[in-house]
Write a protein that holds these residues in place. Structure first.
Motif, PDB file in Angstrom:
ATOM      1  N   PHE A 162      39.882  37.009  45.960  1.00 17.41           N
ATOM      2  CA  PHE A 162      39.049  37.002  44.757  1.00 17.41           C
ATOM      3  C   PHE A 162      39.053  38.371  44.087  1.00 17.41           C
ATOM      4  O   PHE A 162      39.188  38.477  42.859  1.00 17.41           O
ATOM      5  N   ALA A 163      38.886  39.432  44.879  1.00 19.98           N
ATOM      6  CA  ALA A 163      38.860  40.784  44.317  1.00 19.98           C
ATOM      7  C   ALA A 163      40.195  41.135  43.672  1.00 19.98           C
ATOM      8  O   ALA A 163      40.244  41.764  42.608  1.00 19.98           O
ATOM      9  N   ILE A 164      41.293  40.729  44.314  1.00 14.10           N
ATOM     10  CA  ILE A 164      42.618  41.022  43.764  1.00 14.10           C
ATOM     11  C   ILE A 164      42.802  40.324  42.419  1.00 14.10           C
ATOM     12  O   ILE A 164      43.228  40.937  41.426  1.00 14.10           O
ATOM     13  N   CYS A 165      42.479  39.031  42.355  1.00 12.60           N
ATOM     14  CA  CYS A 165      42.635  38.289  41.096  1.00 12.60           C
ATOM     15  C   CYS A 165      41.705  38.832  40.015  1.00 12.60           C
ATOM     16  O   CYS A 165      42.089  38.920  38.847  1.00 12.60           O
ATOM     17  N   LEU A 166      40.483  39.208  40.405  1.00 12.53           N
ATOM     18  CA  LEU A 166      39.538  39.751  39.429  1.00 12.53           C
ATOM     19  C   LEU A 166      40.079  41.024  38.803  1.00 12.53           C
ATOM     20  O   LEU A 166      40.020  41.205  37.570  1.00 12.53           O
ATOM     21  N   VAL A 167      40.627  41.924  39.611  1.00 14.79           N
ATOM     22  CA  VAL A 167      41.148  43.186  39.093  1.00 14.79           C
ATOM     23  C   VAL A 167      42.412  42.939  38.270  1.00 14.79           C
ATOM     24  O   VAL A 167      42.623  43.599  37.246  1.00 14.79           O
ATOM     25  N   TYR A 168      43.251  42.005  38.709  1.00 12.51           N
ATOM     26  CA  TYR A 168      44.423  41.659  37.901  1.00 12.51           C
ATOM     27  C   TYR A 168      44.006  41.204  36.497  1.00 12.51           C
ATOM     28  O   TYR A 168      44.585  41.628  35.495  1.00 12.51           O
TER      29      TYR A 168
END
Length: 291
Positions: A162-168
């Motif tokens: 979730f954090a990775i997709c949010l930052v992307y």
């Protein structure tokens, strides 16, 4: 018999080649030569201490036969598709608002500046700034606990997919906004007025007029998003906390272990996947109309 055309001077004949020579040299030194070297090294052998110039297929057979490699590639594609879908939706909404609801050019400039100002800082600084918000003791968890929505901190907010997709999405939405706004600004407003006169509802105008005329904007934005996300490793390393992996992150680990031929083989596979995705995406879209 028609008279023979006078022969042009040598300088005039060489002028077009001289004009494209600087760009051709740049592409040769910074694109073609590195690609040739990566493909060449991918066929070399290696051990724990050195790289041995040789022609072997071991790197590719090991890569194609590894379940870990395929799981990592699937994870990379999943991150890319998720980011592409969310950025396309957000980018379309933002570009639509700026193109059709903001009337004055000054206000449009102000809104674009608001979108681009964060790019004046490093991507690493911008993604690290999310840690105080997403951590167990971060602002989001503290706020949700204070208002009584949760009893325990949410662990999935940080160091997760979730954090990775949010930052992307945070980093790359502007890559969708700009080409979509460029495509929308070229739409003839008389076409929309004709659709209104024909009795079309706003939803019908959105899906049957605006969206088809914005496909070049979607294609250009998708090229940027796919290229950047599939080759990224910094975001996965920082925001994933070691719990997620992508092909770019795998290549980084192989380089740190001095496994350069294996890293090059994975880079070639990643390049093939990216170029195949972009080629399929642009198959029915002529992006030269929007350039």
């Amino acid at each position: 018999m028609q008279p023979q055309a006078p022969k042009r001077p040598l300088f005039e004949r060489l002028l077009p080649y001289m004009q494209i020579a600087p760009l051709a040299l740049l592409l040769c030194f910074f694109l073609l030569i590195p690609l040739v070297m990566i493909v060449t090294v991918s066929f070399w052998n290696y051990n724990g201490f050195q790289v041995v110039p040789d022609i072997v297929l071991f790197n590719y057979t090991e890569m194609l036969g590894s379940a870990t490699i395929w799981r990592t590639l699937f994870s990379t594609i999943l991150f890319t598709l998720t980011t592409l879908a969310v950025t396309a939706a957000l980018g379309f909404a933002i570009a639509y608002h700026i193109a059709f609801y903001v009337r004055t050019p000054l206000m449009r400039t102000v809104l674009f500046m608001a979108c681009t100002i964060p790019f004046l800082t490093s991507n690493i600084i911008r993604m690290i700034s999310w840690v105080p918000f997403l951590g167990r003791q971060g602002l989001i968890n503290s706020m949700l606990m204070d208002i009584g929505l949760i009893d325990q901190p949410l662990d999935f907010l940080l160091y997760s997919r979730f954090a990775i997709c949010l930052v992307y999405v945070y980093l790359f939405t502007l890559f969708m906004v700009t080409p979509l706004y460029n495509a929308m600004s070229r739409i003839d407003r008389s076409v929309i007025e004709a659709a209104i006169d024909a009795g079309a509802t706003p939803v019908q105008i959105m899906f049957w007029v605006v969206l088809p005329l914005c496909k070049t904007g979607f294609a250009i934005g998708a090229v940027f998003v796919i290229t950047v996300v599939m080759g990224d490793f910094v975001t996965v390393r920082i925001m994933g906390g070691g719990h997620s992996a992508t092909t770019g992150y795998l290549i980084l680990n192989q380089i740190s272990l001095l496994q350069y031929p294996a890293a090059c083989a994975n880079a070639v596979m990643l390049l093939v996947v990216v170029m195949s995705a972009i080629g399929g995406l642009l198959r029915g879209v002529d992006i030269r109309k929007a350039l």
